[in-house]
Design an enzyme around this catalytic site. Structure first.
Site, PDB file in Angstrom:
ATOM      1  N   LYS A 131       0.852  -1.203   0.000  1.00 64.56           N
ATOM      2  CA  LYS A 131       0.000   0.000   0.000  1.00 64.56           C
ATOM      3  C   LYS A 131       0.879   1.240   0.000  1.00 64.56           C
ATOM      4  O   LYS A 131       2.063   1.187   0.388  1.00 64.56           O
ATOM      5  CB  LYS A 131      -0.911   0.030   1.232  1.00 64.56           C
ATOM      6  CG  LYS A 131      -0.198  -0.057   2.606  1.00 64.56           C
ATOM      7  CD  LYS A 131       0.289   1.239   3.192  1.00 64.56           C
ATOM      8  CE  LYS A 131       1.056   1.063   4.483  1.00 64.56           C
ATOM      9  NZ  LYS A 131       1.846   2.218   4.897  1.00 64.56           N
ATOM     10  N   ASP A 175      -1.686  -1.652  10.879  1.00 65.38           N
ATOM     11  CA  ASP A 175      -2.189  -1.534   9.508  1.00 65.38           C
ATOM     12  C   ASP A 175      -2.466  -2.899   8.849  1.00 65.38           C
ATOM     13  O   ASP A 175      -2.633  -2.986   7.643  1.00 65.38           O
ATOM     14  CB  ASP A 175      -1.311  -0.614   8.640  1.00 65.38           C
ATOM     15  CG  ASP A 175       0.094  -1.143   8.467  1.00 65.38           C
ATOM     16  OD1 ASP A 175       0.387  -2.224   9.001  1.00 65.38           O
ATOM     17  OD2 ASP A 175       0.904  -0.465   7.806  1.00 65.38           O
TER      18      ASP A 175
HETATM   19  O1  C5P Z   1       0.960  -1.468  15.306  1.00 69.21           O
HETATM   20  P1  C5P Z   1       2.355  -1.678  14.832  1.00 69.21           P
HETATM   21  O2  C5P Z   1       2.988  -2.900  15.458  1.00 69.21           O
HETATM   22  O3  C5P Z   1       2.499  -1.654  13.363  1.00 69.21           O
HETATM   23  O4  C5P Z   1       3.159  -0.442  15.361  1.00 69.21           O
HETATM   24  C1  C5P Z   1       4.560  -0.418  15.429  1.00 69.21           C
HETATM   25  C2  C5P Z   1       4.955   0.730  16.323  1.00 69.21           C
HETATM   26  O5  C5P Z   1       4.626   1.967  15.674  1.00 69.21           O
HETATM   27  C3  C5P Z   1       4.220   0.792  17.648  1.00 69.21           C
HETATM   28  O6  C5P Z   1       4.880   0.029  18.609  1.00 69.21           O
HETATM   29  C4  C5P Z   1       4.284   2.260  17.971  1.00 69.21           C
HETATM   30  O7  C5P Z   1       5.561   2.600  18.435  1.00 69.21           O
HETATM   31  C5  C5P Z   1       4.141   2.911  16.598  1.00 69.21           C
HETATM   32  N1  C5P Z   1       2.748   3.267  16.262  1.00 69.21           N
HETATM   33  C6  C5P Z   1       2.151   4.321  16.924  1.00 69.21           C
HETATM   34  N2  C5P Z   1       0.872   4.681  16.590  1.00 69.21           N
HETATM   35  C7  C5P Z   1       0.197   4.029  15.633  1.00 69.21           C
HETATM   36  C8  C5P Z   1       0.797   2.959  14.937  1.00 69.21           C
HETATM   37  C9  C5P Z   1       2.088   2.597  15.286  1.00 69.21           C
HETATM   38  O8  C5P Z   1       2.749   4.949  17.802  1.00 69.21           O
HETATM   39  N3  C5P Z   1      -1.034   4.420  15.319  1.00 69.21           N
END
Ligand code: C5P
Length: 290
Positions: free
Chosen positions: A10, A135
């Site tokens: 994406k 995501d």
């Molecule tokens: O959700 P995901 O594992 O992809 O997120 C990776 C990191 O990105 C999280 O641990 C956080 O530090 C950051 N993040 C965030 N806010 C979001 C998505 C991700 O702070 N909405």
């Protein structure tokens, strides 16, 4: 039995961070566009463990790979006692802002659900995906979509008429940017950390109605602030894309992949060549019709 699935990626046409939440995540609104550039996943039911192999030897293949975690979550949530062997043919760059790993996780759930006669509903799969990563739920469906919350609340769009007939060039400069690093470093850029809401929905309306020229769309990525500050080459890359007829250019997700959108195939082809002659062949590029 064996099932093969293409696993796409994406770009974010807008990634508007609205503020930091009490749970440490960031509240956001984004508009994601599926891009048909694929990894290939092959699943075979076998034994009673999860075995993952990959054509790229440096990629982790254990519990720290989202494919493994997604398969593990599938067996846990369905109480199915079986194993699976999975092969990943990786083409999409990793830690690249393209959601390649997230797509792999969602496609793993979809494939296992197909292999084992659909024990999980769509909403159960969404719940599992949102626990695995913000995501990932987007990749359970194949339309452009708005996303809210951490990024896990998806609202698919019917059309993105404005983009039909346009061309996309993705350029990855060969280094990864850590998503946690990008979010943490937003704290140094308060204006980008605390965006104004409703921009993503306005952009969705513009894409659907196709009355606004592409060059005037409100494309925006809050995470460019820390990324472009640390890696000035990303700004140079955007300037180069614009010089070579990109109508718009921006970084996707937490970067470092940068995209340009072009009005026609001749322009995108010559821009791809120009990028390689300016920056060398170590940059990864890919072209797709939109
Ligand atoms: O959700 P995901 O594992 O992809 O997120 C990776 C990191 O990105 C999280 O641990 C956080 O530090 C950051 N993040 C965030 N806010 C979001 C998505 C991700 O702070 N909405």
């Amino acid at each position: 039995m064996t099932v093969t699935r293409k696993s796409g990626c994406k770009i974010n046409l807008i990634l508007n961070i609205l503020g930091k939440r009490a749970d440490g995540f960031h509240e956001l609104e984004t508009l994601m566009l599926p891009v048909p550039i694929h990894d290939l996943l092959t699943f075979s039911t076998t034994g009673n463990s999860i075995e993952l192999t990959c054509n790229k030897p440096d990629l982790p293949t254990g519990a720290d790979n989202l494919i493994w975690s997604a398969a593990n979550a599938f067996f846990k949530n369905t109480n199915i006692e079986s194993g699976v062997s999975i092969h990943l043919e990786k083409n999409i760059p990793t830690a690249a802002g393209l959601g390649g790993g997230s797509g792999n996780a969602a496609n793993t759930l979809l494939a296992l659900n197909e292999l084992f006669d659909s024990p999980l509903s769509f909403s159960q799969m969404s719940g599992i995906c949102s626990k695995l990563g913000s995501d990932i739920p987007f990749f359970l469906q194949d339309k452009p979509a708005l996303a809210f919350g951490r990024g896990e609340t998806i609202e698919p769009l019917e059309t993105a008429t404005l983009l039909s007939g346009k061309w996309l060039l993705l350029v990855n400069p060969g280094f990864g940017i850590s998503t946690p690093w990008a979010y943490q470093n937003l704290a140094r850029f308060p204006d980008h950390l605390n965006g104004q809401p409703e921009r993503a929905r306005r952009l969705a309306n513009q894409l659907e109605s196709a009355r606004t020229p592409l060059a005037e769309l409100d494309l925006y990525n809050s995470l460019e602030a820390p990324a472009l500050d640390k890696y000035p080459i990303l700004s140079i890359l955007q300037e180069s894309l614009l010089r070579h007829h990109a109508v718009v250019a921006m970084m996707s997700g937490s970067g470092a992949t940068t995209f340009g959108i072009f009005n026609n195939e001749a322009h995108v082809a010559s821009a791809k060549e120009a990028i390689h002659s300016e920056f060398g062949d170590s940059f990864w590029t890919a072209v797709s019709a939109l």
